[in-house]
Design an enzyme around this catalytic site. Structure first.
Site, short mmCIF file in Angstrom:
data_model
loop_
_atom_site.label_atom_id
_atom_site.label_comp_id
_atom_site.label_asym_id
_atom_site.label_seq_id
_atom_site.Cartn_x
_atom_site.Cartn_y
_atom_site.Cartn_z
N ALA A 243 -4.18 -7.47 5.58
CA ALA A 243 -3.48 -8.23 6.61
C ALA A 243 -2.00 -7.82 6.67
O ALA A 243 -1.41 -7.75 7.75
CB ALA A 243 -3.61 -9.72 6.35
N ILE B 298 -8.74 -3.09 5.02
CA ILE B 298 -9.98 -3.35 4.30
C ILE B 298 -10.11 -4.86 4.08
O ILE B 298 -9.26 -5.48 3.44
CB ILE B 298 -9.99 -2.62 2.95
CG1 ILE B 298 -9.77 -1.11 3.14
CG2 ILE B 298 -11.31 -2.88 2.22
CD1 ILE B 298 -9.60 -0.35 1.84
N LEU C 233 -6.03 -4.05 0.96
CA LEU C 233 -7.21 -4.89 0.82
C LEU C 233 -6.86 -6.34 1.04
O LEU C 233 -5.88 -6.84 0.48
CB LEU C 233 -7.82 -4.71 -0.57
CG LEU C 233 -8.83 -5.77 -1.02
CD1 LEU C 233 -10.10 -5.70 -0.17
CD2 LEU C 233 -9.18 -5.62 -2.50
N SER C 234 -7.68 -7.06 1.81
CA SER C 234 -7.61 -8.51 1.96
C SER C 234 -6.21 -8.93 2.44
O SER C 234 -5.80 -8.54 3.54
CB SER C 234 -7.98 -9.18 0.63
OG SER C 234 -8.20 -10.55 0.80
N ALA C 235 -5.45 -9.70 1.65
CA ALA C 235 -4.09 -10.04 2.06
C ALA C 235 -3.26 -8.77 2.21
O ALA C 235 -2.36 -8.71 3.08
CB ALA C 235 -3.45 -10.97 1.04
#
Length: 363
Positions: free
Chosen positions: A150, A169, A145-147
């Protein structure tokens, strides 16, 4: 353009919210100690369900900013799902000494280069898990998720030979930022390179010559933390790595959840893009029903769609019996005109073309 007020606001948003419990609290996860070289100085946790069988696959799960491995597991329900279906789990975890907000450093070149930093630490964890448990490494999967999303993109880019598929995500494309100010700009959707240039960053990250992992991308249409244009940029980045059709297959499970699928010439799904209408920044979960797992909380958003279940199903980790039960109770499509139509009607086609152009997929 980014300004200092916006940067301060975003930093404050990413501070530890109430409801997130550190891994030192109650958790089902166990520490993975002495896993090898650790240049990224990460911690590692894992979960082996009681019904694990030799040759079962491994799923790597990466938490978001302000979260811990244990907190993300409780919210997403991955270990609950593993209890039912028997696969192993690895949870890398950031430490505050590396990032005050517990974000994986996806924007730091020293942490996302093959053989370096955090991506190398995660690879070492994978090697250790395979050495200690009879895991089948050929179908290894990763999500975040998020970072963490990435960083999942970074792992898929720097070590594509290790993964069969990944799910990103509310994340960002690989190789788009090298400083914190650039990271905030990319989160806002500013300054994203053209998709062919993004694909070239993936090719150069490893020198990989084989087939690429399949990916799925999940994003809320109302995400103001990581702009949804990043989802289109991820699609563009990976679309150019394979010989795919311009037009995706469009399906909609409900009006809230739309899925686009790009397949190769053999009909194999290479990219899936899931848009959750009206959802803010976070992981979509569903807390009730056969396909419901996890618990609602900060950035764990109960929108009636379990990304955990759907991701695992796309990786063939869900039993046929459970899938049939879910299919039997799935609500009928709500007249969206998107049911398994390649290209859909003219209005839908225009929306898709605009998204592809925004991502640099079409001109």
């Amino acid at each position: 353009m980014r300004n200092i007020a916006d940067t301060i606001r975003r930093l404050n948003v990413n501070r530890m919210p109430a409801g997130i419990i550190d891994a030192g609290g109650s958790t089902r996860l166990k520490a993975l100690a002495d896993f090898g070289r650790n240049p990224g100085e990460l911690r590692a946790w894992h979960y082996i369900p009681a019904n694990f069988k030799p040759g079962s696959p491994l799923v790597v799960v990466l938490h978001g900013c302000t979260q811990t491995a244990a907190g993300y597991d409780r919210g997403s329900g991955w270990s609950e799902l593993a209890d039912t279906h028997g696969f192993a789990l690895l949870f890398p975890e950031q430490q505050r000494g590396n990032n005050a907000n517990l974000c994986f450093n996806w924007f730091n070149p020293g942490d996302v280069g093959r053989g370096q930093g955090e991506v190398e630490s995660i690879r070492q964890m994978l090697v250790a898990m395979s050495a200690r448990y009879p895991i089948d490494r050929s179908p290894t999967y990763i999500t975040g998720l998020s970072a963490g999303g990435a960083m999942a993109a970074a792992m898929l880019s720097t070590y594509p030979e290790l993964f069969k598929a990944g799910a990103i995500i509310a994340g960002l494309p690989f190789g788009t930022a090298s400083t914190i100010p650039e990271a905030f700009d990319r989160m806002r959707g500013h300054g994203l390179p053209e998709s062919r240039a993004l694909a070239e960053k993936v090719r150069k990250a490893s020198g990989h010559a084989g087939s690429w992992p399949a990916i799925s991308v999940w994003h809320g249409s109302a995400d103001t933390t990581v702009d949804p244009v990043n989802m289109e940029a991820i699609i563009g980045q990976w679309w150019h790595l394979s010989d795919l059709d311009d037009a995706p297959t469009i399906t909609s499970l409900t009006q809230k959840h739309q899925c686009r699928t790009w397949r190769d010439a053999n009909g194999v799904a290479c990219i899936e893009a899931h848009t959750i209408k009206g959802m803010a920044h976070g992981t979509p979960i569903k807390t009730g029903g056969i396909d419901g797992y996890g618990a609602a909380g900060p950035f764990m958003l109960d929108v009636g769609v379990s990304s955990t279940w759907h991701i695992a199903d796309s990786w063939n980790l869900i039993t046929k019996t459970e899938r049939q039960k879910v299919e039997a109770i799935k609500p009928a499509l709500e007249g969206t005109g998107l049911n398994d139509a390649r290209g859909g009607d003219q209005a839908v086609g225009s929306v898709i073309e605009n998204a592809l152009r925004a991502a640099g997929l079409m001109r």
